[in-house]
Design an enzyme around this catalytic site. Sequence first.
Site, PDB file in Angstrom:
ATOM      1  N   ARG A  63      13.978   4.186  12.466  1.00  0.00           N
ATOM      2  CA  ARG A  63      12.896   4.384  12.666  1.00  0.00           C
ATOM      3  C   ARG A  63      11.946   4.023  13.989  1.00  0.00           C
ATOM      4  O   ARG A  63      11.972   4.450  14.999  1.00  0.00           O
ATOM      5  CB  ARG A  63      11.881   4.361  10.881  1.00  0.00           C
TER       6      ARG A  63
ATOM      7  N   ALA B 173       3.003  -0.714   5.075  1.00  0.00           N
ATOM      8  CA  ALA B 173       2.745  -0.736   6.517  1.00  0.00           C
ATOM      9  C   ALA B 173       2.083  -2.084   6.407  1.00  0.00           C
ATOM     10  O   ALA B 173       2.429  -2.831   7.805  1.00  0.00           O
ATOM     11  CB  ALA B 173       1.842   0.529   6.466  1.00  0.00           C
TER      12      ALA B 173
ATOM     13  N   ASN C  16       7.866  -5.324  -1.184  1.00  0.00           N
ATOM     14  CA  ASN C  16       8.039  -4.325  -0.040  1.00  0.00           C
ATOM     15  C   ASN C  16       6.425  -4.601   0.338  1.00  0.00           C
ATOM     16  O   ASN C  16       5.245  -3.717  -0.585  1.00  0.00           O
ATOM     17  CB  ASN C  16       7.805  -3.066  -1.126  1.00  0.00           C
TER      18      ASN C  16
ATOM     19  N   ARG D  53       5.847  12.110  -3.533  1.00  0.00           N
ATOM     20  CA  ARG D  53       5.675  12.476  -2.176  1.00  0.00           C
ATOM     21  C   ARG D  53       6.169  11.771  -1.097  1.00  0.00           C
ATOM     22  O   ARG D  53       7.390  10.792  -1.422  1.00  0.00           O
ATOM     23  CB  ARG D  53       4.234  12.246  -0.760  1.00  0.00           C
TER      24      ARG D  53
ATOM     25  N   TYR E   6      11.950   8.724   1.129  1.00  0.00           N
ATOM     26  CA  TYR E   6      11.232   7.434   0.038  1.00  0.00           C
ATOM     27  C   TYR E   6      12.130   7.554  -0.990  1.00  0.00           C
ATOM     28  O   TYR E   6      11.755   6.924  -2.114  1.00  0.00           O
ATOM     29  CB  TYR E   6      10.152   6.960  -0.254  1.00  0.00           C
TER      30      TYR E   6
ATOM     31  N   PRO F 222       1.087  -1.207   0.400  1.00  0.00           N
ATOM     32  CA  PRO F 222       0.162   0.030   0.007  1.00  0.00           C
ATOM     33  C   PRO F 222       0.710   1.248  -0.114  1.00  0.00           C
ATOM     34  O   PRO F 222       1.698   1.260   0.495  1.00  0.00           O
ATOM     35  CB  PRO F 222      -0.623  -0.315   0.866  1.00  0.00           C
ATOM     36  N   ASN F 223       0.605   2.404  -0.667  1.00  0.00           N
ATOM     37  CA  ASN F 223       0.783   3.905  -0.906  1.00  0.00           C
ATOM     38  C   ASN F 223       1.869   3.553  -2.165  1.00  0.00           C
ATOM     39  O   ASN F 223       2.510   5.233  -1.924  1.00  0.00           O
ATOM     40  CB  ASN F 223       0.710   4.580   0.824  1.00  0.00           C
TER      41      ASN F 223
ATOM     42  N   GLU G 105      12.031  -9.853   1.258  1.00  0.00           N
ATOM     43  CA  GLU G 105      11.349  -8.485   1.980  1.00  0.00           C
ATOM     44  C   GLU G 105      12.472  -7.404   1.628  1.00  0.00           C
ATOM     45  O   GLU G 105      13.934  -7.586   2.279  1.00  0.00           O
ATOM     46  CB  GLU G 105      10.960  -8.503   3.636  1.00  0.00           C
TER      47      GLU G 105
ATOM     48  N   HIS H 172      12.722  -3.147   1.593  1.00  0.00           N
ATOM     49  CA  HIS H 172      12.770  -1.457   1.952  1.00  0.00           C
ATOM     50  C   HIS H 172      12.900  -0.780   1.707  1.00  0.00           C
ATOM     51  O   HIS H 172      14.362  -0.864   1.637  1.00  0.00           O
ATOM     52  CB  HIS H 172      12.349  -1.469   3.453  1.00  0.00           C
TER      53      HIS H 172
END
Length: 148
Positions: free
Chosen positions: A107, A77, A74, A18, A23, A10-11, A98, A100
């Site tokens: 973080r 969240a 990835n 943004r 990112y 998601p996102n 996985e 990121h």
Amino acid sequence: MSNILVLHGPNLNLLGLREPDIYGSKTLDDINLALLDQSNRHQGQLRIMQSNHEGELIDAIHEAVGWADGILINPGAYTHYSLALRDAIAGVSLPCVEVHLSNIHSRESFRQKSVIAPICIGQVSGFGWRSYTLGLLALHDHLSDSGK
Ligand code: CA2
């Protein structure tokens, strides 16, 4: 030659548009092109999808059975809480890496826990878009070690 399912959670469709400070400035299309280029050089095949919906990601994992040799994901969240995604990956018994963009371990505390990582062969985190290409390289090497 290996077949790999690439999943973006998601996102991640907002990449490059943004929050470039966290990112990076590459778009999801840029990252996908880099992965396709790398995969072609390994004579591999990729199926790539992004979804903002947990169930669609799970369906894609189920549908990869019989075609895919491995999964690069990835989970966004969902990394931090989706036991359903974890169960889907564990359930298909495909090697999974996985990735990121950000270093989740540096973080907020809620991002430092991955419920997905324990059922993956490994995790690459913190190298921006290169986390994806490093993850794909690791998955290709893993598959080639196991004769794929
Ligand atoms: O660092 C990563 O790759 C993450 O998986 C990104 C997720 C975050 O929830 C994870 O904790 C770490 C967030 C993806 C959202 O991407 C955006 C991109 C641009 C603008 C807004 C969100």
